[in-house]
Design a protein around this motif. Sequence first.
Motif, PDB file in Angstrom:
ATOM      1  N   ASP A 100      32.589  32.659 -25.876  1.00  0.00           N
ATOM      2  CA  ASP A 100      32.716  31.431 -26.668  1.00  0.00           C
ATOM      3  C   ASP A 100      31.746  30.366 -26.180  1.00  0.00           C
ATOM      4  O   ASP A 100      31.158  29.616 -26.978  1.00  0.00           O
ATOM      5  N   GLN A 101      31.573  30.265 -24.858  1.00  0.00           N
ATOM      6  CA  GLN A 101      30.664  29.276 -24.304  1.00  0.00           C
ATOM      7  C   GLN A 101      29.227  29.540 -24.748  1.00  0.00           C
ATOM      8  O   GLN A 101      28.506  28.612 -25.133  1.00  0.00           O
ATOM      9  N   GLN A 102      28.803  30.804 -24.714  1.00  0.00           N
ATOM     10  CA  GLN A 102      27.439  31.130 -25.123  1.00  0.00           C
ATOM     11  C   GLN A 102      27.245  30.880 -26.612  1.00  0.00           C
ATOM     12  O   GLN A 102      26.208  30.343 -27.032  1.00  0.00           O
ATOM     13  N   ARG A 103      28.229  31.257 -27.420  1.00  0.00           N
ATOM     14  CA  ARG A 103      28.143  30.996 -28.863  1.00  0.00           C
ATOM     15  C   ARG A 103      28.029  29.507 -29.130  1.00  0.00           C
ATOM     16  O   ARG A 103      27.223  29.066 -29.966  1.00  0.00           O
ATOM     17  N   ALA A 104      28.847  28.727 -28.413  1.00  0.00           N
ATOM     18  CA  ALA A 104      28.824  27.278 -28.609  1.00  0.00           C
ATOM     19  C   ALA A 104      27.458  26.707 -28.246  1.00  0.00           C
ATOM     20  O   ALA A 104      26.915  25.855 -28.969  1.00  0.00           O
ATOM     21  N   LYS A 105      26.876  27.173 -27.138  1.00  0.00           N
ATOM     22  CA  LYS A 105      25.559  26.672 -26.729  1.00  0.00           C
ATOM     23  C   LYS A 105      24.502  27.021 -27.766  1.00  0.00           C
ATOM     24  O   LYS A 105      23.651  26.191 -28.101  1.00  0.00           O
ATOM     25  N   ASP A 106      24.557  28.245 -28.288  1.00  0.00           N
ATOM     26  CA  ASP A 106      23.585  28.658 -29.295  1.00  0.00           C
ATOM     27  C   ASP A 106      23.714  27.826 -30.561  1.00  0.00           C
ATOM     28  O   ASP A 106      22.715  27.392 -31.160  1.00  0.00           O
ATOM     29  N   VAL A 107      24.949  27.593 -30.982  1.00  0.00           N
ATOM     30  CA  VAL A 107      25.194  26.835 -32.208  1.00  0.00           C
ATOM     31  C   VAL A 107      24.816  25.366 -32.024  1.00  0.00           C
ATOM     32  O   VAL A 107      24.247  24.738 -32.921  1.00  0.00           O
ATOM     33  N   ILE A 108      25.090  24.819 -30.840  1.00  0.00           N
ATOM     34  CA  ILE A 108      24.796  23.408 -30.581  1.00  0.00           C
ATOM     35  C   ILE A 108      23.297  23.145 -30.626  1.00  0.00           C
ATOM     36  O   ILE A 108      22.834  22.156 -31.211  1.00  0.00           O
ATOM     37  N   GLU A 109      22.507  24.030 -30.001  1.00  0.00           N
ATOM     38  CA  GLU A 109      21.074  23.782 -29.876  1.00  0.00           C
ATOM     39  C   GLU A 109      20.289  24.129 -31.137  1.00  0.00           C
ATOM     40  O   GLU A 109      19.129  23.754 -31.261  1.00  0.00           O
ATOM     41  N   LYS A 110      20.899  24.854 -32.058  1.00  0.00           N
ATOM     42  CA  LYS A 110      20.168  25.254 -33.267  1.00  0.00           C
ATOM     43  C   LYS A 110      19.909  24.029 -34.137  1.00  0.00           C
ATOM     44  O   LYS A 110      20.828  23.320 -34.526  1.00  0.00           O
ATOM     45  N   THR A 111      18.639  23.774 -34.432  1.00  0.00           N
ATOM     46  CA  THR A 111      18.292  22.617 -35.247  1.00  0.00           C
ATOM     47  C   THR A 111      18.797  22.775 -36.674  1.00  0.00           C
ATOM     48  O   THR A 111      19.240  21.822 -37.297  1.00  0.00           O
ATOM     49  N   ALA A 112      18.709  24.004 -37.209  1.00  0.00           N
ATOM     50  CA  ALA A 112      19.190  24.320 -38.557  1.00  0.00           C
ATOM     51  C   ALA A 112      18.405  23.576 -39.637  1.00  0.00           C
ATOM     52  O   ALA A 112      18.958  23.076 -40.597  1.00  0.00           O
ATOM     53  N   PHE A 113      17.074  23.519 -39.469  1.00  0.00           N
ATOM     54  CA  PHE A 113      16.223  22.929 -40.499  1.00  0.00           C
ATOM     55  C   PHE A 113      15.786  24.037 -41.436  1.00  0.00           C
ATOM     56  O   PHE A 113      15.018  24.921 -41.068  1.00  0.00           O
ATOM     57  N   LEU A 114      16.278  23.992 -42.668  1.00  0.00           N
ATOM     58  CA  LEU A 114      16.073  25.061 -43.643  1.00  0.00           C
ATOM     59  C   LEU A 114      14.973  24.676 -44.623  1.00  0.00           C
ATOM     60  O   LEU A 114      14.955  23.557 -45.142  1.00  0.00           O
ATOM     61  N   GLN A 115      14.049  25.618 -44.858  1.00  0.00           N
ATOM     62  CA  GLN A 115      12.985  25.412 -45.831  1.00  0.00           C
ATOM     63  C   GLN A 115      12.758  26.692 -46.631  1.00  0.00           C
ATOM     64  O   GLN A 115      13.022  27.791 -46.151  1.00  0.00           O
ATOM     65  N   PHE A 116      12.263  26.513 -47.849  1.00  0.00           N
ATOM     66  CA  PHE A 116      11.873  27.633 -48.698  1.00  0.00           C
ATOM     67  C   PHE A 116      10.366  27.506 -48.939  1.00  0.00           C
ATOM     68  O   PHE A 116       9.919  26.518 -49.537  1.00  0.00           O
ATOM     69  N   GLN A 117       9.597  28.486 -48.449  1.00  0.00           N
ATOM     70  CA  GLN A 117       8.143  28.418 -48.518  1.00  0.00           C
ATOM     71  C   GLN A 117       7.577  29.690 -49.144  1.00  0.00           C
ATOM     72  O   GLN A 117       8.113  30.781 -48.953  1.00  0.00           O
ATOM     73  N   ILE A 118       6.502  29.532 -49.893  1.00  0.00           N
ATOM     74  CA  ILE A 118       5.843  30.663 -50.539  1.00  0.00           C
ATOM     75  C   ILE A 118       4.997  31.424 -49.512  1.00  0.00           C
ATOM     76  O   ILE A 118       4.304  30.813 -48.685  1.00  0.00           O
TER      77      ILE A 118
END
Length: 549
Positions: A100-118
């Motif tokens: 759970d701790q590792q999952r939380a760290k991964d989720v916390i640090e993920k910027t989650a900037f989503l783009q759709f590019q050709i």
Amino acid sequence: MFKTLKARFALLAAVSLLSGWLLIQNGITLGLDLRGGTHLALEVDDPEGTLTATQTADAIDRALKIIRTRVNQLGVAEPAIQKVGDDRIVVELPGASEEDQQRAKDVIEKTAFLQFQIVEPLAELQSIMPRIDRAVEDALGSEALDAEAPATGVDALFEPAAADSASGDTTLAGALFEPAAGDSAQADSVTSARPFSTMLLPMGIRQGANEAVAEFYVAEEDVAAVQRALALPEVQRLLPRGSEFVWGFEAEGDGPVPGMRPLYLLEVRPMMTGEYLEDAQAQRDPQFGQPEVTFEISRRGGRIFERATGDHIGDAMAIVLDDRVFSAPNIEGQISTSGRITMGGSTIEEARDLALVLRAGALPVPIHIVEERTIGPSLGSDSIQQGQIAGIIGIVLVVLIMIGYYRFAGFMAVIALAFYLLFVLGSLASINAALTLPGIAGIVLSIGMAVDANVLIFERIREELDLGRSPRIAVSEGFSNALSAIVDGQLTTLITAFVLFQFGTGPVQGFAVTLAIGIVASLFTAIFVTRTFFMLYLSRRPTAQGVSI
């Protein structure tokens, strides 16, 4: 209003039942120092110092809401997430498992900037690849890149299939990686003449695509060399205007091609970003059972997406999250308010985490962990055991001293003290406050102040009795005369608790909260509960000539 015994006992019963119910329903949450777990300190990732203090504080405020949403949706038990100062967020995960701790760290640090590019056409690279090879050769040399032609045979992978050659389709002809006419005479070997291009393996022709697109596989052992080459300013200047190379998502396991990592040439300008995304859910593809994330877009975003995809039917569209391509499907028709991200090679748990961060939203700026501490449950158990021993010893001494010195009045104070503890614990449970070692210290201090309030009252009553007052008058005057001193002392301590909470950090704030709750509870028990017991005592002995005090 509460002058009669019935009214007083009705209020006391109501408060006691409410406190008991809250305590049973919510229980007492143990803090990190008692339960064990992980402590994470997060700061804005701004190595170049481009953000002002105001911008950093604003980014931290926005990131705090997003991180709180992400961690809460993860299901980690009783996390504590708070802002410390203007530039730091502290996340505490009491009792969480390592997974759970590792999952939380991964989720916390993920910027989650989503783009759709050709994805750019492959033809964009055909004319410039020889110059890119020369630039890499001049800057690093083929030996520095350690570029060797893969055992599978690069040229064969770039030649069109037999069926394609027959039909005259030469889009993926080896000309892309062949040196220009003037360069071939200078090339001693394929590898030395093409130190960069030999590491790029085309994925092949897409069915139903308008034309071949610039998507490649890179062997894992060549990834570092390709990254060094792409980082060269000379190479960046040669890339088609408005284009960039972006790596594919690194899934756990072997992925679609074992030992290979995807690389794409994309248009820099996105068709749309994730700011219009409203919902995301993880599921399995009903046809192949592979994990995927379906997403919903707002109406405004849907109109933008519909126009953009309508202009690119037949082209490949890359779904990019945090500068990684998750998938790059062909656009077969206009897309409006929904879509999906395929995650071949990933687990359903990874798909759920991706859906979670997409729902919570993108962080305004990258966040990185600057401090991490892990507290084992054994330390928490030792702290609880030592705290219990200290608490039992302290309470026993208080009970003995109060009863031994003030006799029956001391016994009533002890009973009132039991109600005090019930009120404090019920209040902590009502706000889901985590009980920490500093919090226990605050409770112990407020117990002392509750006893002190009773001592002031009893001494005043003794003074009135020494003056010859009757028991009823002595009790009434004793409470009245001691009230100002009790309120002054408790109020000044309450102000101190507010200051500690406002300017302190985690442990100090925990101490301040329990101290403030304890002060309010001690005032109620000393002034109301103890006096109610005295009224009951005197009502049962109307002719008493004294008080056991």
